[in-house]
Each structure stands twice: as C-alpha cells, then as structure tokens.
Design a protein around this motif. Sequence first.
Motif, PDB file in Angstrom:
ATOM      1  N   GLY A 102      26.631 -14.268  71.127  1.00 23.46           N
ATOM      2  CA  GLY A 102      25.941 -15.412  71.708  1.00 23.46           C
ATOM      3  C   GLY A 102      24.458 -15.452  71.412  1.00 23.46           C
ATOM      4  O   GLY A 102      23.668 -15.939  72.233  1.00 23.46           O
ATOM      5  N   SER A 124      36.112 -14.766  63.306  1.00 22.30           N
ATOM      6  CA  SER A 124      36.022 -14.443  64.736  1.00 22.30           C
ATOM      7  C   SER A 124      34.686 -13.784  65.063  1.00 22.30           C
ATOM      8  O   SER A 124      34.077 -14.067  66.101  1.00 22.30           O
ATOM      9  CB  SER A 124      37.173 -13.518  65.151  1.00 22.30           C
ATOM     10  N   ARG A 127      32.087 -16.533  65.128  1.00 21.35           N
ATOM     11  CA  ARG A 127      32.169 -17.350  66.345  1.00 21.35           C
ATOM     12  C   ARG A 127      31.571 -16.621  67.543  1.00 21.35           C
ATOM     13  O   ARG A 127      30.852 -17.212  68.356  1.00 21.35           O
ATOM     14  CB  ARG A 127      33.628 -17.722  66.601  1.00 21.35           C
ATOM     15  N   ARG A 128      31.821 -15.321  67.656  1.00 21.50           N
ATOM     16  CA  ARG A 128      31.283 -14.575  68.798  1.00 21.50           C
ATOM     17  C   ARG A 128      29.766 -14.466  68.750  1.00 21.50           C
ATOM     18  O   ARG A 128      29.100 -14.379  69.785  1.00 21.50           O
ATOM     19  CB  ARG A 128      31.898 -13.178  68.857  1.00 21.50           C
ATOM     20  N   LEU A 130      27.716 -16.741  67.754  1.00 17.90           N
ATOM     21  CA  LEU A 130      27.084 -18.028  68.041  1.00 17.90           C
ATOM     22  C   LEU A 130      26.858 -18.229  69.535  1.00 17.90           C
ATOM     23  O   LEU A 130      27.675 -17.816  70.359  1.00 17.90           O
ATOM     24  CB  LEU A 130      27.955 -19.170  67.514  1.00 17.90           C
ATOM     25  N   PRO A 132      26.890 -20.695  72.810  1.00 20.47           N
ATOM     26  CA  PRO A 132      27.750 -21.834  73.135  1.00 20.47           C
ATOM     27  C   PRO A 132      27.191 -23.113  72.508  1.00 20.47           C
ATOM     28  O   PRO A 132      25.982 -23.370  72.573  1.00 20.47           O
ATOM     29  CB  PRO A 132      27.694 -21.887  74.664  1.00 20.47           C
ATOM     30  N   PHE A 186      37.104 -21.482  67.185  1.00 25.89           N
ATOM     31  CA  PHE A 186      36.128 -22.552  67.033  1.00 25.89           C
ATOM     32  C   PHE A 186      36.655 -23.854  67.636  1.00 25.89           C
ATOM     33  O   PHE A 186      37.862 -24.139  67.592  1.00 25.89           O
ATOM     34  CB  PHE A 186      35.809 -22.799  65.556  1.00 25.89           C
ATOM     35  N   TRP A 261      32.372 -25.352  65.766  1.00 24.40           N
ATOM     36  CA  TRP A 261      31.407 -25.117  66.838  1.00 24.40           C
ATOM     37  C   TRP A 261      31.918 -24.047  67.787  1.00 24.40           C
ATOM     38  O   TRP A 261      33.123 -23.971  68.067  1.00 24.40           O
ATOM     39  CB  TRP A 261      31.183 -26.408  67.629  1.00 24.40           C
ATOM     40  N   ALA A 262      30.998 -23.239  68.291  1.00 26.10           N
ATOM     41  CA  ALA A 262      31.354 -22.351  69.390  1.00 26.10           C
ATOM     42  C   ALA A 262      31.634 -23.227  70.619  1.00 26.10           C
ATOM     43  O   ALA A 262      30.904 -24.180  70.885  1.00 26.10           O
ATOM     44  CB  ALA A 262      30.218 -21.380  69.684  1.00 26.10           C
ATOM     45  N   HIS A 264      31.888 -25.209  74.086  1.00 28.38           N
ATOM     46  CA  HIS A 264      30.918 -25.525  75.135  1.00 28.38           C
ATOM     47  C   HIS A 264      31.495 -26.637  75.982  1.00 28.38           C
ATOM     48  O   HIS A 264      32.219 -27.513  75.471  1.00 28.38           O
ATOM     49  CB  HIS A 264      29.580 -25.950  74.523  1.00 28.38           C
TER      50      HIS A 264
END
Length: 295
Positions: A102, A124, A127-128, A130, A132, A186, A261-262, A264
């Motif tokens: 994050g 993966s 993505r982690r 990024l 939110p 994602f 996108w991560a 949210h």
Amino acid sequence: MTAPAPPLIFDAARRRARLARSATRFVEADFLHRRAADNAVLSLEATLRQFPVVVDLSAQPGPFATRLTDSDAAGRTGPVGSVGDLTDRAAPGGSDLDLAPGSTDLIVSLMTLHWANDLPGALSQIRRALKPDGLFLGTLAGAGTLKELRGVLTEAELAERGGAQARVSPFAGGYDGAGLLQRAGFALPVSDVDRLTVRYPDLFALIRDLRAMGETNVLAGTIRPLTRSILARAAALYADRYGETDGRIPATFEIVNLAGWAPHESQPRPLPRGSAKVRLADALGVVEHGRNRPG
C-alpha cells in the motif's frame, strides 16, 4: 500447506546476461519499448488524478520516464523511481518487491513481464504494493510475437538435426490479460493488443535487433547453439514463405497492454446478479416480433 513452486520456464542468470550484453546497443532497437511507453502514457493522460509515488518495474526503465516528461500527465506524477523488475522472482510475497504494501500510487512495467516465471504471482505483488485506488499499467509481448520466426526455426532445425528445441518464448494471449489481472485482485481490469509488423532485409537483421533488445532465448535448460546451416535454411524458408516483392521479410510483434486498479470503495461495482429492474431488451429499445407480451 505450502503452495507448489511455479515451473521454471526461464533461466534468470541467462536473462541477466542477455540484458547486460544488450545494454550498449539497446537504443538501436528500442522501438517496441518506445511504443509500449507511448501506450502507457496515453492511458495515463486519460486518467485525471494525481500519482505522487511512481515506480517503474521495467527491465529497461528509460523509455517510460522519457515519454512522460513530454506528456500532459507529467504534472500529475511524482518522480519515477525504480526498484528493479520482478521477473527473476518465482514466488509471490510482499517482501520480494522491495516496496511496502500500500505504498505506491502508480506502478508501470513495460515489455518485461513476459519473462516472469510466475506471472500471476508478480501481478499479485504489484497489486499489494499499490495504495487503494492505485493504478498499474503494464505491457508484455503477446502470443503472436515472432510467429514467423518460431515456425521457420523449428522447421529448419528439424530438417538439419531431426529434432528441434523451443527457440521463441511462450507468450500470453491478449485475451488472457484481463483474467490475469482479475485473478491477482485488481479491480476494473482492462487488456488490449497492439499489433505491428516490422520489415527487415533478412532474418539476420531481425536477430541483430532481438539481441540489441535483450530479447533472445533465455528458456531454462541446456540450449544447443544454432549452426550456420540451420540459420541459413531458416533464412531461406523465411524469405520463401514470407518475403515481399522488394525482398524484405515481415516480423510480427504484439504488445499486450494491461491496466488495473487496486480495489477501493469509491470504484463502480457491478450490480448483484438478479437485481436488475429493467429487462435488457427494454433498455435497448428492442421490438420483439411474433411474441405475445402481457398487456
């Protein structure tokens, strides 16, 4: 229970050696990376938000940073950092990426992830890392890349040796992209394919470009060198099968563009199945012929 390790498709040491050997010549054949950078920056220009923390995971990070400085999006991004690419790492895990979970607003990886032994694991990790609502933009070589070369090398080696090794890497198909992003967690995944044909005087000019890119064979295992007779036969096959009237030969390249996108809470979500109040036919104004409808 520990998950099984992904299969070892590529030799990381061999790949590093290819990249090192190509370093001084990369600018002579960087057209795919420049095109991938153009694609990524165009996507970024259409996204009207700020990206203070930006990381480029490309094995060749220069093209994206250069293209970004000339873009309208440059004012909305912080400086482009680099922590190296993920393709040598086989297993997912936040520590492998050297980025805190994050911590990043935008992550870019151009023309690199097709060398990953564990592509879902690499995605993966991205993505982690990024924040939110953070954005990932990636490009990788697609399944149609070098399809002509793949065929003639196999045929020539079979004819000369009675057997053939894989000489061109397996690449993901464009239709796999969105599914891979979704599997990695994602939101709003998007994938499309940019196809281009580059024309060369002969097979040997194409091979010189691939060496300058650092994109020659790094498949794991023992690789038997191609002999002059195999290459000569492959060059003749290529010219005979694909040669154009001016004597040049075409080489197909595919760039798979990825965006995700991560997750949210502000992002649009699909309605639960069965919750729609209006029939699709009514929404589209479809007139149903030959069917009795309730009055």
